[in-house]
Design a protein around this motif. Structure first.
Motif, mmCIF file in Angstrom:
data_model
loop_
_atom_site.group_PDB
_atom_site.id
_atom_site.type_symbol
_atom_site.label_atom_id
_atom_site.label_comp_id
_atom_site.label_asym_id
_atom_site.label_seq_id
_atom_site.Cartn_x
_atom_site.Cartn_y
_atom_site.Cartn_z
ATOM 1 N N SER A 28 0.951 -1.102 0.050
ATOM 2 C CA SER A 28 -0.012 -0.103 0.031
ATOM 3 C C SER A 28 0.892 1.119 0.212
ATOM 4 O O SER A 28 1.370 1.666 1.081
ATOM 5 C CB SER A 28 -0.938 -0.105 1.253
ATOM 6 O OG SER A 28 -0.267 -0.104 2.362
ATOM 7 N N MET A 29 1.172 1.609 -1.236
ATOM 8 C CA MET A 29 1.849 2.778 -1.363
ATOM 9 C C MET A 29 1.370 3.883 -2.367
ATOM 10 O O MET A 29 0.456 3.306 -3.208
ATOM 11 C CB MET A 29 3.503 2.700 -1.649
ATOM 12 C CG MET A 29 3.787 1.906 -2.870
ATOM 13 S SD MET A 29 5.444 1.839 -3.372
ATOM 14 C CE MET A 29 5.873 0.752 -2.148
ATOM 15 N N GLY A 30 1.638 4.959 -2.416
ATOM 16 C CA GLY A 30 0.778 6.016 -3.383
ATOM 17 C C GLY A 30 1.816 6.303 -4.523
ATOM 18 O O GLY A 30 2.743 5.313 -4.822
ATOM 19 N N ILE A 31 1.445 7.107 -5.433
ATOM 20 C CA ILE A 31 2.142 7.365 -6.759
ATOM 21 C C ILE A 31 3.373 7.532 -6.415
ATOM 22 O O ILE A 31 4.303 7.250 -7.308
ATOM 23 C CB ILE A 31 1.003 7.927 -7.417
ATOM 24 C CG1 ILE A 31 1.637 8.097 -9.112
ATOM 25 C CG2 ILE A 31 1.027 9.387 -7.133
ATOM 26 C CD1 ILE A 31 0.569 8.711 -10.232
ATOM 27 N N LEU A 32 3.683 8.595 -5.704
ATOM 28 C CA LEU A 32 4.988 9.079 -5.613
ATOM 29 C C LEU A 32 5.908 8.080 -5.234
ATOM 30 O O LEU A 32 6.972 7.802 -5.621
ATOM 31 C CB LEU A 32 5.081 10.429 -4.671
ATOM 32 C CG LEU A 32 6.326 10.979 -4.464
ATOM 33 C CD1 LEU A 32 6.739 11.579 -5.970
ATOM 34 C CD2 LEU A 32 6.251 12.229 -3.621
ATOM 35 N N PRO A 33 5.671 7.180 -4.030
ATOM 36 C CA PRO A 33 6.753 6.086 -3.606
ATOM 37 C C PRO A 33 6.789 5.205 -4.725
ATOM 38 O O PRO A 33 7.872 4.526 -4.902
ATOM 39 C CB PRO A 33 5.971 5.665 -2.355
ATOM 40 C CG PRO A 33 5.059 6.720 -1.943
ATOM 41 C CD PRO A 33 4.730 7.533 -3.176
ATOM 42 N N THR A 34 5.582 5.042 -5.644
ATOM 43 C CA THR A 34 5.981 4.076 -6.768
ATOM 44 C C THR A 34 6.678 4.340 -7.510
ATOM 45 O O THR A 34 7.596 3.788 -8.303
ATOM 46 C CB THR A 34 4.248 3.968 -7.341
ATOM 47 O OG1 THR A 34 3.542 3.250 -6.419
ATOM 48 C CG2 THR A 34 4.465 2.854 -8.429
ATOM 49 N N ILE A 35 6.779 5.881 -7.961
ATOM 50 C CA ILE A 35 7.634 6.535 -8.962
ATOM 51 C C ILE A 35 8.835 6.342 -8.575
ATOM 52 O O ILE A 35 10.096 6.060 -9.121
ATOM 53 C CB ILE A 35 7.117 7.963 -9.263
ATOM 54 C CG1 ILE A 35 5.851 7.978 -10.069
ATOM 55 C CG2 ILE A 35 8.327 8.600 -10.103
ATOM 56 C CD1 ILE A 35 5.177 9.089 -10.131
#
Length: 93
Positions: A28-35
């Motif tokens: 469960s991580m947002g878009i910024l940590p995914t990038i």
């Protein structure tokens, strides 16, 4: 310069998303940590490729099939190491 940053963000997003989909469990991580995961994975993939091939990184951090595959492999490695260090996703018995 702007195109390089945009390509890094797009490649990072794709690689991070694919790595999260491949590694089992709930990330469960947002878009910024995914990038960020994808960009760091791309750098790790480029480093591994340069060690294996004995040359430059070539296709990594580029918007090509080889760049995406190397970035995903690097992001998977980074995600597995991150989960091992933080103790996430351990199976309780």
């Amino acid at each position: 310069m702007l195109w390089t940053i945009l390509i890094a963000i797009v490649v990072g997003l794709i690689a991070g998303f694919l790595a999260r989909a491949i590694v089992p469990g709930n990330d469960s991580m947002g878009i910024l940590p995914t990038i960020v995961l994808g960009i760091v994975g791309s750098l790790v993939g480029g480093l591994l490729w340069s060690l294996i091939s004995g040359g430059g990184s070539g296709q990594f951090m580029s918007f090509s099939v080889g760049g995406i595959i190397g970035s995903v492999i690097g992001a998977i490695i980074v995600l597995v190491i991150y989960n091992a260090i933080t103790g996430r996703k351990k199976v309780g018995r």
